[in-house]
Design an enzyme around this catalytic site. Structure first.
Site, short mmCIF file in Angstrom:
data_model
loop_
_atom_site.label_atom_id
_atom_site.label_comp_id
_atom_site.label_asym_id
_atom_site.label_seq_id
_atom_site.Cartn_x
_atom_site.Cartn_y
_atom_site.Cartn_z
N SER A 96 0.80 -1.24 0.00
CA SER A 96 0.00 0.00 0.00
C SER A 96 0.83 1.27 0.00
O SER A 96 0.26 2.37 -0.09
CB SER A 96 -0.97 0.00 1.17
OG SER A 96 -1.97 -0.97 0.94
N VAL A 97 2.14 1.16 0.08
CA VAL A 97 2.98 2.35 -0.15
C VAL A 97 2.70 2.86 -1.58
O VAL A 97 2.83 4.05 -1.86
CB VAL A 97 4.47 2.03 0.07
CG1 VAL A 97 5.38 3.12 -0.47
CG2 VAL A 97 4.73 1.79 1.56
#
Lengths: 426, 426
Positions: free
Chosen positions: A141-142
């Site tokens: 999710s970065v």
């Protein structure tokens, strides 16, 4: 849950080497032995401990689309290592009595790579598991924070109107939960979506989302949505948008679609044009894609540790690199300034009290004004403007929940920041 | 066939722009329109004109494994363009009466990119179709020449014994047609294999080979070999090895297996370690892989035009780059010196009279001592040591047969060589 985890911390930091993917020999040999072979169609590639191999090899399992670094020379990343000093730094994990050292936290968090920049110089860098300096690792999710950053850039430039309804850019979303949301509500995840993202629930919507996004052929009797774009059109509303923050991956997939329509450029290429080819990255990054080439903007990016460090430094420097304004300072300030803390509180993250979420970044609102990109299984970019510090960490923690990882990482970041501020020169 | 093709040459060189993948808009849009969508499981991705898009985007369709350029700066590729002069060069296509210009041949051959180096300087560079300087293109069977080169390197170093039986390295091949062949016979394709590679025959073995190598799930009733390695074990002998040259892709897949076993390193990584990371390449290259990560060493590589030019220059300089011996000169000399011309004659290539095949390179034995890497649909690396010239060409010609492309390309290469020798400075 945090208490239960802390009990076993002493064991955990000896277990990372045991599950090391090189030791286990995943995909090692010509051919690899059957019991060490990971095939995409078989599933299981993201179960522990296989995921410790997979996080470095998504491109070997599924189709991808690259974010090119361009053809220039990499920018120098000056090195002034203070490795032993930092390894010895002690901190107290959240909820614990006994201190832990930075070095212990490296293994406790199943870290595959971590780098610390101070005033733009590498003061710490260590790799393990499947990763080394030349490798790439799943950002999970970065990825969202890269997409949010691009959205803030387009907003600052006037290319994207964050007050406009989503349907101005993607009319196909009119009948979905995004149909009455604004672009800003998507960027800040204050849409209200009936979308279950609990990875421990086998019936969670996130798995239907994954099935839609898989590039593999659908089964003959498959009746669900067949691409990310089709899936987004099926998301139902839960309540009214604009009230509570609620972390849902599909917001970022919708934002990717919005950005592509607003810019006319596919998201991996836009990230290359605006950032990846402009600040001397070492390596191409890449995104996994669905069956029609749509990048998984909610979590499909892989890149190198040092390149995310360069990205973090670009954030710290409010969009400047080597004297040139690469992206508008206003874009960085918008997200670094944070979002609605009351809206955030509704999400109930006990380890993140007082935080907010803005432009797909997590903002601490601590005394240092630190903010983060965060990804499942322990991925992080941590920017501390007061300490002039950037930390990037890749990990392959067996537990997908940040709540299991934050107690042994967030206090560690703060401890290193304080050490660097107290001893700015070695 | 050649005569029939030449009749339509005038038409052909106006058709390349018509089938331009950008004009046709393959995969263009969010999402692309259904009639312009290319999906791997649907097949058709390598039919004309779709293949004109696919040659630049194999990574977007299927899993891949990269050959890393490393982390250093690209090596300068000095430029002294003589574009107009070279565009105007005329030559007579094989079997034709009327001359054709170099510029006309660019379109006639559906060229996606061509570069000419003279004494290491770029004197000509032009792109079309899906390719530009920052892109990568399928090398098709030019891949074989990279594998053959690595084999010659390992032989020169004593790591691989080319006189040894294949089974010394891969005992699993004992019962196949490779079971009584030597490593050298595989390298020179003088094995004798019952393997039909006629792309116009839907029952050709090359399609069963492709089915084995596909990373997609096999159908439930699939009973054939499931990987490249499994396929190789099913290849039956046709006669005795060591007599006639016969061009069969599976030789290179076998050689890839042999090399991996001899070196202990996967072929994409070996190519990176030995060459790609050592001569200042601009970009990572990559290989498509099967379901267990085996690279398609028979034809699955993609790379940039300029990087193959650097590779060609390394060959011309007998393994030296910027004063350093990167690979043994003996390795280059072995293949540049050519193979058994009598063995080659048996294959009946009327356009390649007097040529030979050695270490997976095609050797002209012309007055210039030129030699080539060649790939289906018009891929080529052409090294002319006498003219100090390297030409690399990527193309997406509708016709898979080199016999359709050689008449308008081989004489063009010779004409440019003669021009450069006659006018070494502009």
């Amino acid at each position: 849950m945090i208490a239960a985890l802390l009990v076993s911390l002493a064991a955990l930091h000896t277990q990372a080497p045991v599950s090391d993917p090189q030791t286990l020999g995943w995909m090692d040999g010509f051919p690899p032995p059957e019991e060490r072979t990971i095939r995409y169609p078989d599933g299981g590639f993201f179960d522990f401990p296989q995921l410790r191999w997979t996080v470095c090899h998504f491109d070997q399992l599924m189709p991808t689309r690259r974010t090119a670094r361009g053809l220039g020379a990499p920018a120098p990343l000056p090195v002034s290592l203070r490795q032993d000093d930092i390894d010895a730094i002690e901190f107290t994990p959240m909820g614990a009595d006994a201190p832990m050292s930075w070095r212990q936290s490296f293994d406790a968090n199943y870290t595959d790579g971590i780098i610390v920049l101070h005033h733009g110089r590498v003061v710490y860098e260590r790799y393990a598991g499947c990763l080394d300096e030349g490798g790439r690792h799943a950002a999970m999710s970065v990825t969202k924070s890269m997409v949010g950053l691009l959205a803030e850039v387009l907003v600052a430039e006037g290319v994207l109107d964050d007050s406009a309804p989503v349907t101005d850019y993607v009319p196909e979303l009119a009948e979905s939960a995004f149909g009455n949301a604004s672009v800003r509500q998507v960027m800040d995840m204050t849409t209200s979506l009936d979308f279950n993202e609990d990875y421990s629930d086998p019936n969670a919507d996130i798995f239907a989302h994954g099935a839609a996004g898989s590039a593999l052929p659908k089964p003959a009797d498959f009746e669900g949505p067949r691409t990310y774009y089709e899936f987004l059109q099926t998301v139902e509303p839960l309540g009214e948008p604009g009230v509570d923050f609620s972390y849902k991956t599909v917001n970022t997939d919708a934002l990717g679609w919005i950005i592509s329509r607003a810019s006319g450029v596919a998201l991996p290429d836009l990230l290359s044009e605006r950032i990846w080819s402009r600040i001397g990255m070492d390596q191409d990054a890449y995104f996994t894609v669905d069956s029609i080439g749509t990048p998984f903007t909610g979590g499909g990016m892989s890149a190198s540790l040092r390149d995310f460090a360069r990205l973090g430094q670009l954030m710290l420097d409010e969009g400047r690199h080597e004297g040139e304004q690469i992206i508008p300072a206003a874009a960085v300030r918008s997200l670094a300034g944070g979002g609605d803390r009351t809206a955030f509180e509704a999400a109930g993250y006990t380890a993140l009290e007082g935080w907010s979420y803005r432009g797909m970044w997590w903002v601490t609102h601590n005394a240092h004004g630190a903010y983060m990109a965060r990804g499942v299984h322990g991925q992080a970019i941590y920017v501390d403007p007061t300490a002039h510090m950037v930390i990037v960490r890749f990990a392959s923690h067996p537990n997908p929940f940040n709540a299991a990882i934050d107690p042994t990482s967030l206090p560690a970041y703060q401890a290193v920041a304080e050490y660097l501020m107290a001893a700015p020169e070695p």
